[in-house]
Design a protein around this motif. Structure first.
Motif, PDB file in Angstrom:
ATOM      1  N   LYS A  46       0.819  -1.215   0.000  1.00  0.00           N
ATOM      2  CA  LYS A  46       0.000   0.000   0.000  1.00  0.00           C
ATOM      3  C   LYS A  46       0.851   1.262   0.000  1.00  0.00           C
ATOM      4  CE  LYS A  46      -2.842  -1.322   3.446  1.00  0.00           C
ATOM      5  NZ  LYS A  46      -3.961  -1.497   4.345  1.00  0.00           N
ATOM      6  N   PHE A  47       0.361   2.257  -0.738  1.00  0.00           N
ATOM      7  CA  PHE A  47       0.875   3.621  -0.595  1.00  0.00           C
ATOM      8  C   PHE A  47      -0.283   4.452  -0.080  1.00  0.00           C
ATOM      9  CE2 PHE A  47       1.520   7.990  -1.739  1.00  0.00           C
ATOM     10  CZ  PHE A  47       2.876   8.210  -1.578  1.00  0.00           C
ATOM     11  N   ILE A  48      -0.109   5.063   1.101  1.00  0.00           N
ATOM     12  CA  ILE A  48      -1.215   5.841   1.687  1.00  0.00           C
ATOM     13  C   ILE A  48      -1.025   7.317   1.341  1.00  0.00           C
ATOM     14  CG2 ILE A  48      -2.403   6.457   3.848  1.00  0.00           C
ATOM     15  CD1 ILE A  48      -1.413   3.687   4.904  1.00  0.00           C
ATOM     16  N   LEU A  49      -2.018   7.846   0.632  1.00  0.00           N
ATOM     17  CA  LEU A  49      -1.929   9.228   0.155  1.00  0.00           C
ATOM     18  C   LEU A  49      -2.658  10.173   1.107  1.00  0.00           C
ATOM     19  CD1 LEU A  49      -1.080  11.024  -2.353  1.00  0.00           C
ATOM     20  CD2 LEU A  49      -3.456  10.763  -3.108  1.00  0.00           C
ATOM     21  N   LYS A  50      -1.948  11.215   1.529  1.00  0.00           N
ATOM     22  CA  LYS A  50      -2.580  12.229   2.416  1.00  0.00           C
ATOM     23  C   LYS A  50      -3.749  12.880   1.684  1.00  0.00           C
ATOM     24  CE  LYS A  50       1.051  13.507   5.547  1.00  0.00           C
ATOM     25  NZ  LYS A  50       2.408  13.958   5.346  1.00  0.00           N
ATOM     26  N   ASP A  51      -4.662  13.488   2.450  1.00  0.00           N
ATOM     27  CA  ASP A  51      -5.866  14.065   1.857  1.00  0.00           C
ATOM     28  C   ASP A  51      -5.656  15.465   1.315  1.00  0.00           C
ATOM     29  OD1 ASP A  51      -7.705  11.995   2.181  1.00  0.00           O
ATOM     30  OD2 ASP A  51      -7.802  12.402   4.334  1.00  0.00           O
ATOM     31  N   GLY A  52      -6.415  15.793   0.285  1.00  0.00           N
ATOM     32  CA  GLY A  52      -6.455  17.174  -0.214  1.00  0.00           C
ATOM     33  C   GLY A  52      -5.946  17.308  -1.634  1.00  0.00           C
ATOM     34  N   GLU A  53      -6.512  18.272  -2.343  1.00  0.00           N
ATOM     35  CA  GLU A  53      -6.136  18.539  -3.741  1.00  0.00           C
ATOM     36  C   GLU A  53      -4.638  18.839  -3.868  1.00  0.00           C
ATOM     37  OE1 GLU A  53      -8.246  18.521  -6.508  1.00  0.00           O
ATOM     38  OE2 GLU A  53      -6.579  19.091  -7.797  1.00  0.00           O
ATOM     39  N   LYS A  54      -4.073  19.486  -2.837  1.00  0.00           N
ATOM     40  CA  LYS A  54      -2.656  19.873  -2.921  1.00  0.00           C
ATOM     41  C   LYS A  54      -1.730  18.654  -2.986  1.00  0.00           C
ATOM     42  CE  LYS A  54      -2.188  20.587   2.048  1.00  0.00           C
ATOM     43  NZ  LYS A  54      -3.200  19.519   2.261  1.00  0.00           N
ATOM     44  N   GLU A  55      -2.274  17.460  -2.689  1.00  0.00           N
ATOM     45  CA  GLU A  55      -1.456  16.223  -2.746  1.00  0.00           C
ATOM     46  C   GLU A  55      -1.344  15.669  -4.180  1.00  0.00           C
ATOM     47  OE1 GLU A  55       0.229  15.230  -0.139  1.00  0.00           O
ATOM     48  OE2 GLU A  55      -0.724  16.758   1.116  1.00  0.00           O
ATOM     49  N   LYS A  56      -2.108  16.253  -5.103  1.00  0.00           N
ATOM     50  CA  LYS A  56      -2.092  15.770  -6.499  1.00  0.00           C
ATOM     51  C   LYS A  56      -0.912  16.441  -7.207  1.00  0.00           C
ATOM     52  CE  LYS A  56      -5.479  16.339  -9.917  1.00  0.00           C
ATOM     53  NZ  LYS A  56      -6.872  16.603 -10.340  1.00  0.00           N
ATOM     54  N   ASN A  57       0.302  16.100  -6.756  1.00  0.00           N
ATOM     55  CA  ASN A  57       1.469  16.861  -7.218  1.00  0.00           C
ATOM     56  C   ASN A  57       2.616  15.939  -7.653  1.00  0.00           C
ATOM     57  OD1 ASN A  57       2.761  15.881  -4.896  1.00  0.00           O
ATOM     58  ND2 ASN A  57       2.163  17.667  -3.684  1.00  0.00           N
ATOM     59  N   PHE A  58       3.665  16.579  -8.217  1.00  0.00           N
ATOM     60  CA  PHE A  58       4.845  15.864  -8.724  1.00  0.00           C
ATOM     61  C   PHE A  58       5.531  15.036  -7.645  1.00  0.00           C
ATOM     62  CE2 PHE A  58       5.392  18.659 -12.549  1.00  0.00           C
ATOM     63  CZ  PHE A  58       5.527  17.624 -13.450  1.00  0.00           C
ATOM     64  N   ASN A  59       5.598  15.631  -6.438  1.00  0.00           N
ATOM     65  CA  ASN A  59       6.287  14.986  -5.336  1.00  0.00           C
ATOM     66  C   ASN A  59       5.677  13.611  -5.040  1.00  0.00           C
ATOM     67  OD1 ASN A  59       8.137  14.807  -3.329  1.00  0.00           O
ATOM     68  ND2 ASN A  59       6.919  15.985  -1.843  1.00  0.00           N
ATOM     69  N   ASN A  60       4.344  13.583  -4.925  1.00  0.00           N
ATOM     70  CA  ASN A  60       3.682  12.298  -4.656  1.00  0.00           C
ATOM     71  C   ASN A  60       3.763  11.361  -5.859  1.00  0.00           C
ATOM     72  OD1 ASN A  60       2.884  12.445  -1.959  1.00  0.00           O
ATOM     73  ND2 ASN A  60       1.210  13.841  -2.488  1.00  0.00           N
ATOM     74  N   TYR A  61       3.733  11.940  -7.053  1.00  0.00           N
ATOM     75  CA  TYR A  61       3.898  11.124  -8.267  1.00  0.00           C
ATOM     76  C   TYR A  61       5.213  10.337  -8.166  1.00  0.00           C
ATOM     77  CZ  TYR A  61       5.179  10.107 -13.123  1.00  0.00           C
ATOM     78  OH  TYR A  61       5.596   9.476 -14.273  1.00  0.00           O
ATOM     79  N   GLN A  62       6.257  11.068  -7.799  1.00  0.00           N
ATOM     80  CA  GLN A  62       7.579  10.448  -7.708  1.00  0.00           C
ATOM     81  C   GLN A  62       7.630   9.392  -6.595  1.00  0.00           C
ATOM     82  OE1 GLN A  62      10.513  13.466  -7.545  1.00  0.00           O
ATOM     83  NE2 GLN A  62      11.975  12.240  -8.695  1.00  0.00           N
ATOM     84  N   LYS A  63       7.001   9.722  -5.462  1.00  0.00           N
ATOM     85  CA  LYS A  63       7.003   8.770  -4.337  1.00  0.00           C
ATOM     86  C   LYS A  63       6.301   7.467  -4.719  1.00  0.00           C
ATOM     87  CE  LYS A  63       7.073  11.948  -0.411  1.00  0.00           C
ATOM     88  NZ  LYS A  63       6.212  12.578   0.584  1.00  0.00           N
ATOM     89  N   ILE A  64       5.189   7.595  -5.447  1.00  0.00           N
ATOM     90  CA  ILE A  64       4.433   6.382  -5.825  1.00  0.00           C
ATOM     91  C   ILE A  64       5.229   5.566  -6.854  1.00  0.00           C
ATOM     92  CG2 ILE A  64       2.253   5.466  -6.753  1.00  0.00           C
ATOM     93  CD1 ILE A  64       0.903   8.078  -5.751  1.00  0.00           C
ATOM     94  N   ILE A  65       5.873   6.285  -7.787  1.00  0.00           N
ATOM     95  CA  ILE A  65       6.730   5.577  -8.764  1.00  0.00           C
ATOM     96  C   ILE A  65       7.820   4.805  -8.008  1.00  0.00           C
ATOM     97  CG2 ILE A  65       8.551   5.964 -10.498  1.00  0.00           C
ATOM     98  CD1 ILE A  65       5.970   6.427 -11.905  1.00  0.00           C
ATOM     99  N   ASN A  66       8.433   5.451  -7.017  1.00  0.00           N
ATOM    100  CA  ASN A  66       9.497   4.783  -6.253  1.00  0.00           C
ATOM    101  C   ASN A  66       8.968   3.552  -5.530  1.00  0.00           C
ATOM    102  OD1 ASN A  66      11.432   6.538  -7.080  1.00  0.00           O
ATOM    103  ND2 ASN A  66      11.323   7.851  -5.263  1.00  0.00           N
ATOM    104  N   LYS A  67       7.755   3.672  -4.979  1.00  0.00           N
ATOM    105  CA  LYS A  67       7.148   2.527  -4.286  1.00  0.00           C
ATOM    106  C   LYS A  67       6.910   1.376  -5.293  1.00  0.00           C
ATOM    107  CE  LYS A  67       4.821   0.421  -0.967  1.00  0.00           C
ATOM    108  NZ  LYS A  67       5.308  -0.004   0.322  1.00  0.00           N
ATOM    109  N   ALA A  68       6.465   1.748  -6.501  1.00  0.00           N
ATOM    110  CA  ALA A  68       6.228   0.714  -7.529  1.00  0.00           C
ATOM    111  C   ALA A  68       7.545   0.032  -7.898  1.00  0.00           C
ATOM    112  CB  ALA A  68       5.585   1.356  -8.756  1.00  0.00           C
ATOM    113  N   LEU A  69       8.618   0.819  -7.969  1.00  0.00           N
ATOM    114  CA  LEU A  69       9.930   0.247  -8.301  1.00  0.00           C
ATOM    115  C   LEU A  69      10.431  -0.660  -7.170  1.00  0.00           C
ATOM    116  CD1 LEU A  69      11.495   3.434  -9.920  1.00  0.00           C
ATOM    117  CD2 LEU A  69      11.046   1.277 -11.109  1.00  0.00           C
ATOM    118  N   GLU A  70      10.232  -0.196  -5.941  1.00  0.00           N
ATOM    119  CA  GLU A  70      10.623  -0.999  -4.772  1.00  0.00           C
ATOM    120  C   GLU A  70       9.908  -2.353  -4.779  1.00  0.00           C
ATOM    121  OE1 GLU A  70      10.766   2.576  -1.749  1.00  0.00           O
ATOM    122  OE2 GLU A  70       9.749   0.812  -0.883  1.00  0.00           O
ATOM    123  N   LEU A  71       8.624  -2.302  -5.146  1.00  0.00           N
ATOM    124  CA  LEU A  71       7.828  -3.543  -5.177  1.00  0.00           C
ATOM    125  C   LEU A  71       8.136  -4.396  -6.408  1.00  0.00           C
ATOM    126  CD1 LEU A  71       4.286  -2.285  -4.042  1.00  0.00           C
ATOM    127  CD2 LEU A  71       5.700  -3.938  -2.825  1.00  0.00           C
TER     128      LEU A  71
END
Ligand SMILES: NC(=O)c1ccc[n+]([C@@H]2O[C@H](COP(=O)([O-])OP(=O)(O)OC[C@H]3O[C@@H](n4cnc5c(N)ncnc54)[C@H](O)[C@@H]3O)[C@@H](O)[C@H]2O)c1
Length: 355
Positions: A63-88
């Protein structure tokens, strides 16, 4: 239960959307069945994880748990999720599953569409807005400092599981925000060129109490109507070359409202409702509609008790709307009402807006 199949004409893409009231815990087996033994990552919104994490039963490591709010729809989280996918070590056969509202769906859809040039994507929408709109049709996006949804792709999911049971825990403000997009569909229904005439405007009036009491069957029917209207549009025009632009009714001004408030103050649905108010006023000014229809529309909006937002300085709003990706040359494209449940697209010059 109802199943709607989306069949995108030009790209031969087909996928099912299941709408079913069932225990949330039933979703796990369904999803495991679809991913067919392959690896996966679940991107889940923080609040949904707190409320339903145990029932959903996905292992923490996936699981990747995403914080709430429109401001989370950003590059930073995009990169974090990509990294999690690579880790997995997700491969091209793996899946990304999103469980949450439109923010979670738009962001994880963008990840799914770009990770290894595109892997399977499964949508489990948990807000009314995501059920009736954002989980269908394949628009993915992140916001930038320059504007909303400025980076994104068209990428259709492999399937969508809609369970109106999730909507019981949605707070009143977010429920109403979803109703903003529902009311939008009632104002554009005839322009959606759907084979079936639902008369959503009447449905909203007749079922007003049941909708507000979140009666499960009524919500399932409401979602079914909206999804079918969206299906009719996106099947004909997946990439917004023409017809799909009508879905932006209320959005040109609405996106500017969100941006001017740094995506923090108002929900997407609240901003879209304000954008529809603006569109009705503009349409009356340009003689596209008569006063009766404008008053009728105002009554529909009033009945749902949507908040009235402040007036913003027009020059600032125009500047933001001009940087919208739908703007062309010196014109801003507006979807305006022209008759009951009918809209059309108009190129509006700056002087008309400042007059
Ligand atoms: N892709 C598209 O076609 C499309 C269409 C319309 C809107 N959108 C996008 O959707 C986003 C808005 O989506 P949204 O309105 O779902 O907002 P959201 O994703 O921010 O969710 C709203 C809040 O509800 C919470 N939540 C989610 N499910 C819940 C549940 N079952 N119970 C309790 N709380 C729950 C979330 O954690 C969040 O705090 C915007 O970014 C907008 O641009 C995309």
């Amino acid at each position: 239960m109802s199943e709607i199949v989306i069949n995108i004409k030009n790209s031969e893409i087909t996928y099912p959307i299941e709408i079913k009231n069932e225990p949330v815990s039933d979703l796990y087996n369904k999803i495991i069945n679809v991913i067919n033994g392959e690896n996966y990552l679940v991107v889940i919104s923080e609040k949904v994880e707190k409320l339903y994490g145990k029932e959903l039963n996905f292992p923490k490591s996936n699981k990747f748990i995403l914080k709430d709010g429109e401001k989370e729809k950003n590059f930073n989280n995009y990169q974090k999720i990509i990294n999690k996918a690579l880790e997995l070590k997700l491969t091209r056969k793996s899946s990304i599953i999103t469980v949450g509202g439109g923010v979670c769906g738009d962001l994880s859809g963008f990840v799914a569409s770009t990770y290894m040039r595109g892997i399977n994507f499964i949508q489990v929408p948990t807000t009314l807005l995501a059920c009736v709109d954002s989980s269908v049709g394949g628009k993915t996006a992140i916001d930038t400092n320059f504007g909303k949804n400025m980076v994104g792709t068209f990428y259709q999911p492999k399937c969508v599981f809609i369970n109106p049971n999730f909507l019981k825990t949605l707070d009143e403000r977010q429920f109403k925000s979803g109703l903003g997009e529902v009311v939008k569909y009632s104002f554009i229904e005839k322009s959606c060129r759907c084979d079936v005439e639902y008369n959503l405007m009447n449905f909203l009036s007749e079922k007003f109490n049941e909708i507000n009491q979140r009666d499960e069957k009524t919500l399932a029917k409401l979602i079914e109507i909206c999804v079918n209207l969206k299906k009719s549009v996106v099947e004909k025009d997946e990439k917004e070359a023409d017809l799909r632009r009508i879905l932006n009714f209320g959005h040109t001004y609405g996106h500017a409202v969100e941006k001017i408030n740094n995506y923090k103050k108002y929900t997407h649905g609240e901003a879209v409702v304000e954008g529809m108010r603006f569109a009705f006023n503009l349409a009356l000014k340009l003689n596209k509609i008569d006063k009766n229809y404008k008053f009728f529309a105002e009554d529909v909006i009033k009945k749902f008790n949507f908040p009235i937002l402040p007036q913003y300085k027009s020059e600032k709003m125009i500047d933001i709307m001009k940087s919208d990706k739908k703007a062309e040359k010196n014109c801003i494209n507006f979807v305006l009402p022209t008759d009951y449940s009918v809209v059309d697209i108009f190129e509006i010059t700056e002087n008309i807006l400042t007059d």
